[in-house]
Design a protein around this motif. Structure first.
Motif, PDB file in Angstrom:
ATOM      1  N   SER A 169      51.894   8.593  39.516  1.00  0.00           N
ATOM      2  CA  SER A 169      52.182   8.252  38.043  1.00  0.00           C
ATOM      3  C   SER A 169      51.529   6.950  37.763  1.00  0.00           C
ATOM      4  O   SER A 169      51.422   5.979  38.420  1.00  0.00           O
ATOM      5  N   ALA A 194      52.767   4.700  35.916  1.00  0.00           N
ATOM      6  CA  ALA A 194      53.881   3.482  36.276  1.00  0.00           C
ATOM      7  C   ALA A 194      53.562   2.964  37.697  1.00  0.00           C
ATOM      8  O   ALA A 194      53.618   1.696  38.017  1.00  0.00           O
ATOM      9  N   GLN A 222      50.485   1.124  38.308  1.00  0.00           N
ATOM     10  CA  GLN A 222      50.415  -0.084  37.730  1.00  0.00           C
ATOM     11  C   GLN A 222      51.146  -1.169  38.400  1.00  0.00           C
ATOM     12  O   GLN A 222      50.703  -2.489  38.393  1.00  0.00           O
ATOM     13  N   LYS A 223      52.225  -0.691  38.976  1.00  0.00           N
ATOM     14  CA  LYS A 223      53.004  -1.461  39.900  1.00  0.00           C
ATOM     15  C   LYS A 223      52.205  -2.027  40.948  1.00  0.00           C
ATOM     16  O   LYS A 223      52.267  -3.383  41.511  1.00  0.00           O
TER      17      LYS A 223
END
Length: 310
Positions: free
Chosen positions: A131, A133, A136-137
């Motif tokens: 994903s 998200a 991005q983490k």
């Protein structure tokens, strides 16, 4: 070029369980390509490392379980060619006892010794690894990096696996491959000659691999999957399979791993015994490596009081 173009040797198999059968079995020893980056991992990482360099990345991030062949190979490749490698490992409980884990888990011990940095995540978070998200983490924590998917499979990996077969291999009628994420068999399918077929042996249960493979191949006419030899699924093993792997190595000198190649060769031999293949068929089985996983499996087998893999 990081990983050079190589062609592996081919060994004809003489094995008592198929003696007298009018087919020939050969094994392509991709496991001998590199001491640590062996088999299909060599092929899958080849063009990904080149792309990482072209994009001027110095850090690789990839994913896997605690006994993953891919994790071990990625660590070795990063160590050999000067990349920092982050391994996102399924199972956040491992982080709480890492010193103990590194004593008892040969895969993570090897990766740690080759400078891999671990990012342990929960199993629920791991399922979100693709994903935006989640990615991005990772970027927020580690900065810019080149992402290599779980198992190493992407278009560049398939391109590398297309180099497994050569013109000399056109003498074989059927090419056999174990399947994890589908990258290796996709490369084989793309490089087949018109008279050849690929027979795949999935290590996992389920029909989802059909769709994964179709992402990378142009045809569905010259390949098929046999799901009868997964032994219950990924990482599952039986005493029957262990005894087969040991007998096969004793008679042929060829070591097999218990997750992929052992199940594939067990399946091929069983099909030969059942006269599944026409007479005079020449079978070429691809040995995709994965032998580093034997030590980890043996530690599990000892706890279960089962025979170990010799």
């Amino acid at each position: 070029m990081f990983l050079k173009n190589k062609n592996s040797s081919i060994q004809e198999v003489s094995f008592s369980e198929i003696e007298g059968k009018k087919v020939q079995l050969f094994i392509k020893r991709e496991d001998k390509l590199h001491h640590f980056i062996s088999g299909n991992k060599y092929r899958k990482l080849k063009y990904n490392l080149e792309e990482a360099k072209r994009l001027k990345h110095h850090t690789l991030i990839t994913f896997g379980g605690a006994y993953s062949n891919h994790i071990a190979a990625a660590a070795a490749a990063g160590f050999e060619f000067g990349f920092k490698v982050i391994g996102v490992i399924r199972g956040d409980e491992l982080a709480n006892k890492l010193d103990e884990v590194l004593v008892h888990n040969p895969t993570l011990k090897f990766a740690s010794e080759h400078n891999m940095q671990f990012e342990f995540v929960s199993r629920s978070d791991y399922r979100e690894k693709t994903s935006s998200a989640f990615i991005q983490k990772l970027k927020n924590k580690y900065g810019n990096f080149y992402l290599v998917p779980e198992g190493g499979t992407n278009e560049l990996a398939v391109k590398g696996c297309e180099e497994i077969l050569t013109e000399e291999d056109s003498i074989y009628n059927v090419v056999c491959s174990a399947i994890g994420t589908g990258g290796t068999i996709s490369g084989l399918i793309n490089s087949l000659k018109p008279h050849q077929k690929v027979l795949g042996f999935p290590a996992l249960k389920g029909d989802f691999l059909q769709n994964e493979i179709k992402k990378y191949v142009l045809t569905s006419k010259n390949w098929s999957l046999n799901t009868d030899y997964s032994f219950g699924g990924y990482g599952k093993i039986s005493e029957e399979l262990i005894l087969f792997i040991n007998k096969f190595k004793q008679e042929t000198g060829i070591p097999l791993d218990p997750v992929y190649t052992g199940k594939m060769v067990f399946g091929i031999v069983d099909l030969i015994k059942k006269d599944y293949f026409p007479e005079r068929t020449k079978l070429l089985a691809i040995h995709t490596g994965g032998l580093q996983g034997i030590d980890g499996m043996n530690s599990i087998l000892k706890k279960k009081k089962l025979p170990i893999i010799a």
